[in-house]
Design an enzyme around this catalytic site. Sequence first.
Site, PDB file in Angstrom:
ATOM      1  N   THR A   1      75.658  42.540   2.597  1.00  0.00           N
ATOM      2  CA  THR A   1      75.946  41.488   3.572  1.00  0.00           C
ATOM      3  C   THR A   1      75.009  40.298   3.366  1.00  0.00           C
ATOM      4  O   THR A   1      75.401  39.149   3.521  1.00  0.00           O
ATOM      5  CB  THR A   1      75.760  42.023   5.020  1.00  0.00           C
ATOM      6  OG1 THR A   1      76.452  43.261   5.146  1.00  0.00           O
ATOM      7  CG2 THR A   1      76.275  41.050   6.047  1.00  0.00           C
TER       8      THR A   1
ATOM      9  N   SER B   1      64.774  41.184   5.981  1.00  0.00           N
ATOM     10  CA  SER B   1      65.142  40.729   7.316  1.00  0.00           C
ATOM     11  C   SER B   1      64.829  41.727   8.417  1.00  0.00           C
ATOM     12  O   SER B   1      63.676  42.072   8.639  1.00  0.00           O
ATOM     13  CB  SER B   1      66.620  40.361   7.306  1.00  0.00           C
ATOM     14  OG  SER B   1      66.990  39.804   8.519  1.00  0.00           O
ATOM     15  N   HIS B   2      65.863  42.237   9.082  1.00  0.00           N
ATOM     16  CA  HIS B   2      65.655  43.100  10.243  1.00  0.00           C
ATOM     17  C   HIS B   2      65.385  44.552   9.843  1.00  0.00           C
ATOM     18  O   HIS B   2      65.177  45.392  10.708  1.00  0.00           O
ATOM     19  CB  HIS B   2      66.884  43.053  11.149  1.00  0.00           C
ATOM     20  CG  HIS B   2      68.111  43.606  10.480  1.00  0.00           C
ATOM     21  ND1 HIS B   2      68.875  42.869   9.607  1.00  0.00           N
ATOM     22  CD2 HIS B   2      68.673  44.829  10.524  1.00  0.00           C
ATOM     23  CE1 HIS B   2      69.875  43.615   9.166  1.00  0.00           C
ATOM     24  NE2 HIS B   2      69.780  44.815   9.705  1.00  0.00           N
TER      25      HIS B   2
ATOM     26  N   LYS C   1      67.130  37.648  -1.478  1.00  0.00           N
ATOM     27  CA  LYS C   1      68.341  36.877  -1.201  1.00  0.00           C
ATOM     28  C   LYS C   1      68.272  35.598  -2.025  1.00  0.00           C
ATOM     29  O   LYS C   1      67.190  35.124  -2.371  1.00  0.00           O
ATOM     30  CB  LYS C   1      68.410  36.444   0.268  1.00  0.00           C
ATOM     31  CG  LYS C   1      68.134  37.531   1.269  1.00  0.00           C
ATOM     32  CD  LYS C   1      68.547  37.099   2.675  1.00  0.00           C
ATOM     33  CE  LYS C   1      67.401  36.597   3.508  1.00  0.00           C
ATOM     34  NZ  LYS C   1      67.756  36.330   4.899  1.00  0.00           N
TER      35      LYS C   1
ATOM     36  N   ASP D   1      63.402  38.040  14.338  1.00  0.00           N
ATOM     37  CA  ASP D   1      63.386  39.182  13.418  1.00  0.00           C
ATOM     38  C   ASP D   1      62.443  38.950  12.236  1.00  0.00           C
ATOM     39  O   ASP D   1      61.705  37.965  12.195  1.00  0.00           O
ATOM     40  CB  ASP D   1      64.805  39.506  12.939  1.00  0.00           C
ATOM     41  CG  ASP D   1      65.326  38.481  11.949  1.00  0.00           C
ATOM     42  OD1 ASP D   1      64.869  37.326  12.003  1.00  0.00           O
ATOM     43  OD2 ASP D   1      66.190  38.831  11.115  1.00  0.00           O
TER      44      ASP D   1
ATOM     45  N   ASP E   1      62.598  37.880   9.170  1.00  0.00           N
ATOM     46  CA  ASP E   1      62.599  36.634   8.403  1.00  0.00           C
ATOM     47  C   ASP E   1      62.927  35.409   9.244  1.00  0.00           C
ATOM     48  O   ASP E   1      63.144  34.326   8.707  1.00  0.00           O
ATOM     49  CB  ASP E   1      63.565  36.740   7.220  1.00  0.00           C
ATOM     50  CG  ASP E   1      64.998  36.968   7.663  1.00  0.00           C
ATOM     51  OD1 ASP E   1      65.202  37.571   8.728  1.00  0.00           O
ATOM     52  OD2 ASP E   1      65.920  36.534   6.947  1.00  0.00           O
TER      53      ASP E   1
ATOM     54  N   ASP F   1      65.501  34.510  11.195  1.00  0.00           N
ATOM     55  CA  ASP F   1      66.817  33.896  11.369  1.00  0.00           C
ATOM     56  C   ASP F   1      67.558  34.426  12.601  1.00  0.00           C
ATOM     57  O   ASP F   1      68.599  33.905  12.969  1.00  0.00           O
ATOM     58  CB  ASP F   1      67.676  33.989  10.099  1.00  0.00           C
ATOM     59  CG  ASP F   1      67.851  35.395   9.582  1.00  0.00           C
ATOM     60  OD1 ASP F   1      67.322  36.336  10.201  1.00  0.00           O
ATOM     61  OD2 ASP F   1      68.510  35.554   8.533  1.00  0.00           O
ATOM     62  N   ARG F   2      67.017  35.465  13.239  1.00  0.00           N
ATOM     63  CA  ARG F   2      67.676  35.977  14.450  1.00  0.00           C
ATOM     64  C   ARG F   2      66.865  35.630  15.690  1.00  0.00           C
ATOM     65  O   ARG F   2      65.650  35.427  15.601  1.00  0.00           O
ATOM     66  CB  ARG F   2      67.789  37.499  14.390  1.00  0.00           C
ATOM     67  CG  ARG F   2      68.657  38.005  13.278  1.00  0.00           C
ATOM     68  CD  ARG F   2      68.831  39.497  13.435  1.00  0.00           C
ATOM     69  NE  ARG F   2      69.647  40.031  12.369  1.00  0.00           N
ATOM     70  CZ  ARG F   2      70.299  41.184  12.450  1.00  0.00           C
ATOM     71  NH1 ARG F   2      70.206  41.912  13.546  1.00  0.00           N
ATOM     72  NH2 ARG F   2      71.018  41.622  11.443  1.00  0.00           N
TER      73      ARG F   2
ATOM     74  N   LYS G   1      71.276  31.139   9.533  1.00  0.00           N
ATOM     75  CA  LYS G   1      71.063  31.257  10.958  1.00  0.00           C
ATOM     76  C   LYS G   1      69.588  30.987  11.224  1.00  0.00           C
ATOM     77  O   LYS G   1      68.759  31.115  10.327  1.00  0.00           O
ATOM     78  CB  LYS G   1      71.519  32.617  11.478  1.00  0.00           C
ATOM     79  CG  LYS G   1      70.993  33.845  10.786  1.00  0.00           C
ATOM     80  CD  LYS G   1      71.694  35.075  11.353  1.00  0.00           C
ATOM     81  CE  LYS G   1      71.060  36.371  10.887  1.00  0.00           C
ATOM     82  NZ  LYS G   1      71.708  36.923   9.700  1.00  0.00           N
TER      83      LYS G   1
HETATM   84  C1  VG1 Z   1      73.954  42.821   9.769  1.00  0.00           C
HETATM   85  C2  VG1 Z   1      74.697  42.105  10.873  1.00  0.00           C
HETATM   86  C3  VG1 Z   1      75.254  40.783  10.372  1.00  0.00           C
HETATM   87  C4  VG1 Z   1      74.116  39.947   9.767  1.00  0.00           C
HETATM   88  C5  VG1 Z   1      73.411  40.745   8.697  1.00  0.00           C
HETATM   89  C6  VG1 Z   1      72.225  40.011   8.111  1.00  0.00           C
HETATM   90  O1  VG1 Z   1      74.865  43.157   8.732  1.00  0.00           O
HETATM   91  O2  VG1 Z   1      75.739  42.905  11.371  1.00  0.00           O
HETATM   92  O3  VG1 Z   1      75.872  40.120  11.428  1.00  0.00           O
HETATM   93  O4  VG1 Z   1      74.619  38.767   9.215  1.00  0.00           O
HETATM   94  O5  VG1 Z   1      72.942  41.978   9.240  1.00  0.00           O
HETATM   95  O6  VG1 Z   1      71.294  39.683   9.097  1.00  0.00           O
HETATM   96  P1  VG1 Z   1      75.449  44.639   8.537  1.00  0.00           P
HETATM   97  O7  VG1 Z   1      76.276  44.563   7.285  1.00  0.00           O
HETATM   98  O8  VG1 Z   1      74.271  45.551   8.451  1.00  0.00           O
HETATM   99  O9  VG1 Z   1      76.243  44.913   9.763  1.00  0.00           O
HETATM  100  V1  VG1 Z   1      69.668  39.556   8.683  1.00  0.00           V
HETATM  101  O10 VG1 Z   1      68.956  38.739   9.896  1.00  0.00           O
HETATM  102  O11 VG1 Z   1      69.210  41.179   8.558  1.00  0.00           O
HETATM  103  O12 VG1 Z   1      69.621  38.955   7.141  1.00  0.00           O
HETATM  104 CO    CO Z   2      67.139  38.122   9.452  1.00  0.00          CO
END
Ligand code: VG1
Ligand code: CO
Length: 543
Positions: free
Chosen positions: A18, A113-114, A126, A277, A279, A281-282, A376
């Site tokens: 993703t 990220s998260h 990324k 979060d 990085d 972006d959330r 984001k």
């Molecule tokens: C998750 C979220 C998605 C978001 C992605 C990256 O993806 O559902 O909405 O864009 O994380 O966010 P998934 O495929 O695990 O459902 V971040 O802030 O972790 O880069």
């Molecule tokens: Co993030």
Amino acid sequence: MDITAIKTEPYNDQTLGTSGLRKRISVIKQKNYIENFVQSLFDCLEDFEGKTLVIGGDGRCYNDQAIQIILKIAVANQFGRIIIGQNGILSTPASSHVIVKYEAIGGIILSASHNPGGPDGDFGIKFDNEHGAPAPQELTAKISARTRTIDRFWTTDMPDVDLSTIGEQIFGNTVIQVISSVDDYVEYMQEIFDFAKIKKLFDNGMTFIYDAMNAVTGPYAVRIFEDILGAEKGSVIHETPLPDFGGLHPEPNLTYAKHLVDLMYTENAPDFAAASDGDGDRYMILAPSFFLNPSDSLAILSQYLDTIPFYQGKLSGVARSMPTSFAVDGVAKSRNIPLYQTPTGWKFFGNLLTAGKIALCGEESFGAGSFHLQEKDGIWAVLAWLSILAETGKTVEQLTRELWQKQGRVFAMLQSYEGLATEDACTLMARLNAQIPNLPGTQVLGETITEAFNFAYTDPVTDEQTQNQGICILFGSDKRIVFRLSGTGSCGATLRVYLNKRTTDSDHFNDCPIDALATLAEISRIISDLKKLTGRQMPTAIT
Ligand code: VG1
Ligand code: CO
């Protein structure tokens, strides 16, 4: 300084998900693993010799070592300039901004990220393109394919670069420029928002807490909220980026930021709370005894964003990812602006933003952003909210209740089943998919399925098709279940089950979402045969 081509063997698991490549640190540390991936990425870019590349990361474990490896490969590949955040730190939105500001060909962001950090946690890589937008689908597919055939990478014998001092150093044909991690981003936020107006909120005594979760946003948040806007010193907590996030899981939601949620439900709750979060972006926003659902947040931002002068007359359209609740749809309709529904992941918003079709977009996973940059942006979302509070003189709770009053409350919840065996999760999805034609008309626990489909997307700008983006099951126009598999995990599989239900009965606006959605949750387990196929009965995270 010698530049040499090193022979290598491909890895077969470097597929981008993703949001980039995400793996356990132990996987990333394998011989030539990063080298292979980064060289594959460069092999898929065109005409980058002499051009500028941005590199930044969220500071998690292995950030320092990974950056040194990547610098050597980038120098060997003859980039003209590499712009890098001091000590290797740049938040995802800050990287995106720096890419555009310095006209770079793109940027590498080192972050999972998260996902959890620490020595046994996750690491990620990324790539953002020249618009500062996540690599579009076409490029990620190309990079994934290249990683499977790569047989050499270029590197140099240059020493490790000192990233602690701002300034320029020259290696071969490349200038390595270390910049402040925060200055450019903070200046940009000051161009977008009326800081003097937001400051009045604080001057008038608004109490505030910002939880940086020991991740990348700490330095940005301290500068913006405490130093410039005048929030009380100490308002930003967990403000030092730590390699292991101090043991916190840097995902701002009801499960992993429970400490903040708990505080907001006590008598000592400040007027406004936010968290971000790994990085940056959330964002999550809370008010006293009140949780702002991210899907509602997107709807309210759509309603009020253009009260902020920077956005006046510019709200061309809005987009939400498909699993994001339909709360925003009503606002788009009443404002007579187009609404786009995209697959999960920010990369699908890029073309819409670049083409000017949308000004604002968001996801249920605590993501929101605008055309100001193409990632984001957590701190932006908080500043947008503070601006709207300043413009309207209302509170977060008042604005949300007004939305519900106008178009009903859409309860929205994500139930994640983490750590499933990949095979079990795939079987579950395949079986559900096979059932699609038979579902309409079926009754489960008194609810009738009216429509079922596997979400596919045609990019309105490029006509590119993306299939298989989640199974949607509708019960009339006000209730919905969506199933999809996460694409950000580093091992096993996570099943995501999104539940939505609209109620227009104001007597039920204060219902607890878990109760309001209990029947849909149960239905989701029944129709997916969850227990039989995975052995699970309850989700591991509810957000
Ligand atoms: C998750 C979220 C998605 C978001 C992605 C990256 O993806 O559902 O909405 O864009 O994380 O966010 P998934 O495929 O695990 O459902 V971040 O802030 O972790 O880069
Ligand atoms: Co993030």
